[in-house]
Design an enzyme around this catalytic site. Structure first.
Site, PDB file in Angstrom:
ATOM      1  N   HIS A   1      -8.468   0.942  -3.985  1.00  0.00           N
ATOM      2  CA  HIS A   1      -9.407   0.789  -2.868  1.00  0.00           C
ATOM      3  C   HIS A   1     -10.067   2.147  -2.614  1.00  0.00           C
ATOM      4  O   HIS A   1      -9.437   3.063  -2.097  1.00  0.00           O
ATOM      5  CB  HIS A   1      -8.597   0.301  -1.643  1.00  0.00           C
ATOM      6  CG  HIS A   1      -9.368   0.213  -0.371  1.00  0.00           C
ATOM      7  ND1 HIS A   1      -8.752   0.104   0.869  1.00  0.00           N
ATOM      8  CD2 HIS A   1     -10.699   0.190  -0.119  1.00  0.00           C
ATOM      9  CE1 HIS A   1      -9.663   0.036   1.818  1.00  0.00           C
ATOM     10  NE2 HIS A   1     -10.862   0.092   1.248  1.00  0.00           N
TER      11      HIS A   1
ATOM     12  N   GLY B   1      -0.720   2.007   9.510  1.00  0.00           N
ATOM     13  CA  GLY B   1       0.021   1.852  10.757  1.00  0.00           C
ATOM     14  C   GLY B   1      -0.804   1.466  11.978  1.00  0.00           C
ATOM     15  O   GLY B   1      -0.331   1.576  13.099  1.00  0.00           O
TER      16      GLY B   1
ATOM     17  N   GLY C   1      -8.992   4.175   7.112  1.00  0.00           N
ATOM     18  CA  GLY C   1      -8.707   5.596   7.323  1.00  0.00           C
ATOM     19  C   GLY C   1      -7.244   5.939   7.504  1.00  0.00           C
ATOM     20  O   GLY C   1      -6.816   6.997   7.082  1.00  0.00           O
ATOM     21  N   PHE C   2      -6.482   5.038   8.114  1.00  0.00           N
ATOM     22  CA  PHE C   2      -5.076   5.350   8.380  1.00  0.00           C
ATOM     23  C   PHE C   2      -4.213   4.102   8.263  1.00  0.00           C
ATOM     24  O   PHE C   2      -4.672   3.005   8.599  1.00  0.00           O
ATOM     25  CB  PHE C   2      -4.916   5.920   9.796  1.00  0.00           C
ATOM     26  CG  PHE C   2      -5.738   7.150  10.034  1.00  0.00           C
ATOM     27  CD1 PHE C   2      -5.281   8.395   9.611  1.00  0.00           C
ATOM     28  CD2 PHE C   2      -6.979   7.064  10.645  1.00  0.00           C
ATOM     29  CE1 PHE C   2      -6.057   9.534   9.805  1.00  0.00           C
ATOM     30  CE2 PHE C   2      -7.763   8.195  10.843  1.00  0.00           C
ATOM     31  CZ  PHE C   2      -7.302   9.433  10.422  1.00  0.00           C
TER      32      PHE C   2
ATOM     33  N   HIS D   1      -1.280  -1.435  -4.056  1.00  0.00           N
ATOM     34  CA  HIS D   1      -2.544  -1.038  -3.437  1.00  0.00           C
ATOM     35  C   HIS D   1      -2.610   0.484  -3.342  1.00  0.00           C
ATOM     36  O   HIS D   1      -1.690   1.138  -2.858  1.00  0.00           O
ATOM     37  CB  HIS D   1      -2.624  -1.670  -2.045  1.00  0.00           C
ATOM     38  CG  HIS D   1      -3.950  -1.548  -1.381  1.00  0.00           C
ATOM     39  ND1 HIS D   1      -5.035  -2.335  -1.724  1.00  0.00           N
ATOM     40  CD2 HIS D   1      -4.372  -0.729  -0.385  1.00  0.00           C
ATOM     41  CE1 HIS D   1      -6.064  -2.013  -0.950  1.00  0.00           C
ATOM     42  NE2 HIS D   1      -5.696  -1.039  -0.137  1.00  0.00           N
TER      43      HIS D   1
ATOM     44  N   MET E   1     -11.553  -5.568   5.601  1.00  0.00           N
ATOM     45  CA  MET E   1     -10.756  -4.598   6.356  1.00  0.00           C
ATOM     46  C   MET E   1     -10.426  -5.216   7.713  1.00  0.00           C
ATOM     47  O   MET E   1     -11.320  -5.640   8.449  1.00  0.00           O
ATOM     48  CB  MET E   1     -11.516  -3.288   6.546  1.00  0.00           C
ATOM     49  CG  MET E   1     -11.641  -2.426   5.285  1.00  0.00           C
ATOM     50  SD  MET E   1     -10.073  -2.101   4.448  1.00  0.00           S
ATOM     51  CE  MET E   1      -9.127  -1.270   5.724  1.00  0.00           C
TER      52      MET E   1
ATOM     53  N   ASP F   1      -4.871   3.577  -2.039  1.00  0.00           N
ATOM     54  CA  ASP F   1      -5.942   3.946  -1.106  1.00  0.00           C
ATOM     55  C   ASP F   1      -6.460   5.350  -1.372  1.00  0.00           C
ATOM     56  O   ASP F   1      -5.769   6.333  -1.100  1.00  0.00           O
ATOM     57  CB  ASP F   1      -5.396   3.918   0.326  1.00  0.00           C
ATOM     58  CG  ASP F   1      -5.215   2.510   0.857  1.00  0.00           C
ATOM     59  OD1 ASP F   1      -6.170   1.717   0.758  1.00  0.00           O
ATOM     60  OD2 ASP F   1      -4.120   2.222   1.377  1.00  0.00           O
TER      61      ASP F   1
ATOM     62  N   MET G   1     -12.111   4.453  -0.637  1.00  0.00           N
ATOM     63  CA  MET G   1     -12.742   4.750   0.657  1.00  0.00           C
ATOM     64  C   MET G   1     -13.445   6.084   0.510  1.00  0.00           C
ATOM     65  O   MET G   1     -13.069   7.100   1.121  1.00  0.00           O
ATOM     66  CB  MET G   1     -11.668   4.793   1.751  1.00  0.00           C
ATOM     67  CG  MET G   1     -11.203   3.409   2.158  1.00  0.00           C
ATOM     68  SD  MET G   1      -9.740   3.458   3.195  1.00  0.00           S
ATOM     69  CE  MET G   1      -8.482   3.489   1.928  1.00  0.00           C
TER      70      MET G   1
ATOM     71  N   ASP H   1      -6.548  -6.183   4.622  1.00  0.00           N
ATOM     72  CA  ASP H   1      -5.951  -4.843   4.592  1.00  0.00           C
ATOM     73  C   ASP H   1      -5.972  -4.224   5.981  1.00  0.00           C
ATOM     74  O   ASP H   1      -7.039  -3.939   6.521  1.00  0.00           O
ATOM     75  CB  ASP H   1      -6.761  -3.989   3.602  1.00  0.00           C
ATOM     76  CG  ASP H   1      -6.207  -2.588   3.417  1.00  0.00           C
ATOM     77  OD1 ASP H   1      -5.136  -2.283   3.955  1.00  0.00           O
ATOM     78  OD2 ASP H   1      -6.879  -1.791   2.709  1.00  0.00           O
ATOM     79  N   GLY H   2      -4.779  -4.021   6.521  1.00  0.00           N
ATOM     80  CA  GLY H   2      -4.665  -3.309   7.790  1.00  0.00           C
ATOM     81  C   GLY H   2      -3.932  -4.106   8.851  1.00  0.00           C
ATOM     82  O   GLY H   2      -4.367  -5.193   9.241  1.00  0.00           O
ATOM     83  N   GLY H   3      -2.782  -3.602   9.254  1.00  0.00           N
ATOM     84  CA  GLY H   3      -2.051  -4.226  10.356  1.00  0.00           C
ATOM     85  C   GLY H   3      -1.395  -5.556  10.031  1.00  0.00           C
ATOM     86  O   GLY H   3      -1.083  -6.325  10.946  1.00  0.00           O
TER      87      GLY H   3
ATOM     88  N   SER I   1       0.843  -1.196   0.000  1.00  0.00           N
ATOM     89  CA  SER I   1       0.000   0.000   0.000  1.00  0.00           C
ATOM     90  C   SER I   1       0.877   1.244   0.000  1.00  0.00           C
ATOM     91  O   SER I   1       1.588   1.510   0.978  1.00  0.00           O
ATOM     92  CB  SER I   1      -0.901   0.015   1.236  1.00  0.00           C
ATOM     93  OG  SER I   1      -1.489   1.299   1.355  1.00  0.00           O
TER      94      SER I   1
ATOM     95  N   GLY J   1       1.221  -1.888   4.212  1.00  0.00           N
ATOM     96  CA  GLY J   1       1.725  -0.537   3.985  1.00  0.00           C
ATOM     97  C   GLY J   1       2.972  -0.273   4.804  1.00  0.00           C
ATOM     98  O   GLY J   1       4.092  -0.322   4.306  1.00  0.00           O
TER      99      GLY J   1
ATOM    100  N   MET K   1      -9.002   8.255  -0.311  1.00  0.00           N
ATOM    101  CA  MET K   1      -9.806   8.677   0.845  1.00  0.00           C
ATOM    102  C   MET K   1     -10.371  10.065   0.587  1.00  0.00           C
ATOM    103  O   MET K   1      -9.649  10.932   0.075  1.00  0.00           O
ATOM    104  CB  MET K   1      -8.932   8.747   2.096  1.00  0.00           C
ATOM    105  CG  MET K   1      -8.243   7.447   2.434  1.00  0.00           C
ATOM    106  SD  MET K   1      -7.302   7.652   3.956  1.00  0.00           S
ATOM    107  CE  MET K   1      -6.559   6.021   4.077  1.00  0.00           C
TER     108      MET K   1
HETATM  109  C1  DX5 Z   1      -6.209   1.814   5.685  1.00  0.00           C
HETATM  110  C2  DX5 Z   1      -5.798   1.472   4.283  1.00  0.00           C
HETATM  111  C3  DX5 Z   1      -4.664   0.515   4.205  1.00  0.00           C
HETATM  112  C4  DX5 Z   1      -3.370   0.963   4.832  1.00  0.00           C
HETATM  113  C5  DX5 Z   1      -2.749  -0.259   5.451  1.00  0.00           C
HETATM  114  O1  DX5 Z   1      -7.421   2.490   5.665  1.00  0.00           O
HETATM  115  O2  DX5 Z   1      -6.886   0.908   3.573  1.00  0.00           O
HETATM  116  O3  DX5 Z   1      -4.456   0.049   2.886  1.00  0.00           O
HETATM  117  O4  DX5 Z   1      -2.464   1.531   3.929  1.00  0.00           O
HETATM  118  O5  DX5 Z   1      -1.613   0.141   6.170  1.00  0.00           O
HETATM  119  P1  DX5 Z   1      -0.884  -0.802   7.206  1.00  0.00           P
HETATM  120  O6  DX5 Z   1      -0.389  -2.012   6.476  1.00  0.00           O
HETATM  121  O7  DX5 Z   1       0.220   0.067   7.693  1.00  0.00           O
HETATM  122  O8  DX5 Z   1      -1.866  -1.149   8.289  1.00  0.00           O
HETATM  123 ZN    ZN Z   2      -6.560  -0.100   1.558  1.00  0.00          ZN
END
Ligand code: DX5
Ligand code: ZN
Length: 218
Positions: A66, A145, A142-143, A33, A137, A35, A68, A175-177, A8, A197, A37
């Site tokens: 993606h 990390g 939204g963010f 990926h 998700m 993102d 959002m 996606d996420g963490g 990402s 990401g 927003m």
């Molecule tokens: C969050 C995004 C993710 C984000 C994942 O809303 O959709 O794609 O970049 O980031 P990490 O891998 O750092 O959780």
């Molecule tokens: Zn994403």
């Protein structure tokens, strides 16, 4: 099923975006990926069409967009024109889910649908045979990390079972963490497209991609 890594770029260094993408590609990441927003569906604002157009010019990786954003149906043609290979829309944000997924496919690209952590898999029952990929998700969107939400693992397993019961081999993206230490767990649960990401773009990008691929290709 084949596994795909989708770094990402939300966590990339935008002053050197082309270079960061080349590192990810050189080390063998297949997807990228992207993102988007809008500050409404999620609190933050990221990037949109012009950046995607520039990214398209420098890579042949699969551009995994993606969205959002509220009412994604407004922007399908624009993102397709800018070079998206997959467009994923949120169940929670879309007034006409079936119609919008069909519009994505009519553009000759892959259609994905995604749900937030608190939205149950069952809301997707009617569209399972209309999508190429389902994105679960594993953090609140939204963010970058954030930490992986542990209850996501059971959700991935349940969705894989729902697909198997219908004889579908649809990709499940998470996606996420996702980090090196929980990667094997989400693969075992049934995910096969892995977004990462901060775990990829912090430090040595090529080494991070190789470390992920080693687990994904074992
Ligand atoms: C969050 C995004 C993710 C984000 C994942 O809303 O959709 O794609 O970049 O980031 P990490 O891998 O750092 O959780
Ligand atoms: Zn994403």
């Amino acid at each position: 099923m084949k596994n795909y890594l989708s770094p990402s770029i939300l966590s990339a260094d935008f002053a050197h975006l082309g270079e960061d993408i080349r590192h990810a590609q050189n080390a063998g990441a297949q997807y990228l990926h992207y993102d988007v927003m809008d500050g409404l569906f999620v609190p933050s604002i990221s990037f949109g069409m012009p950046v995607l157009r520039s990214v398209r010019k420098i890579t042949d990786m699969v551009l995994d967009v993606h969205l959002m954003i509220e009412k994604p149906e407004r922007y399908i043609d624009e993102f397709a024109d800018c070079g998206a290979d997959i467009i994923t829309i949120h169940y929670e944000a879309c007034g006409d889910l079936k119609g919008t997924l069909q519009r994505i496919r009519d553009r000759g690209i892959k259609a994905g649908v995604t749900i937030k952590p608190n939205t149950p898999n069952q809301v997707l029952a009617d569209v399972l045979d209309q999508v190429d990929m389902i994105l679960l998700m594993t953090v609140e969107p939204g963010f970058g990390g954030q930490s992986y939400i542990p209850s996501s693992t059971a959700k991935i397993q349940e969705l894989r079972r729902m697909l198997e019961e219908r004889g579908l081999q649809t990709d499940i993206e998470v996606d996420g963490g996702i980090k090196k230490d929980n990667l094997q767990m989400v693969l075992d649960a049934g995910a096969n497209v892995i977004v990462a990401g901060s775990a990829i773009f912090a430090g040595d990008i090529e080494q991070n991609v190789r470390d992920f691929r080693k687990v994904m290709e074992a």
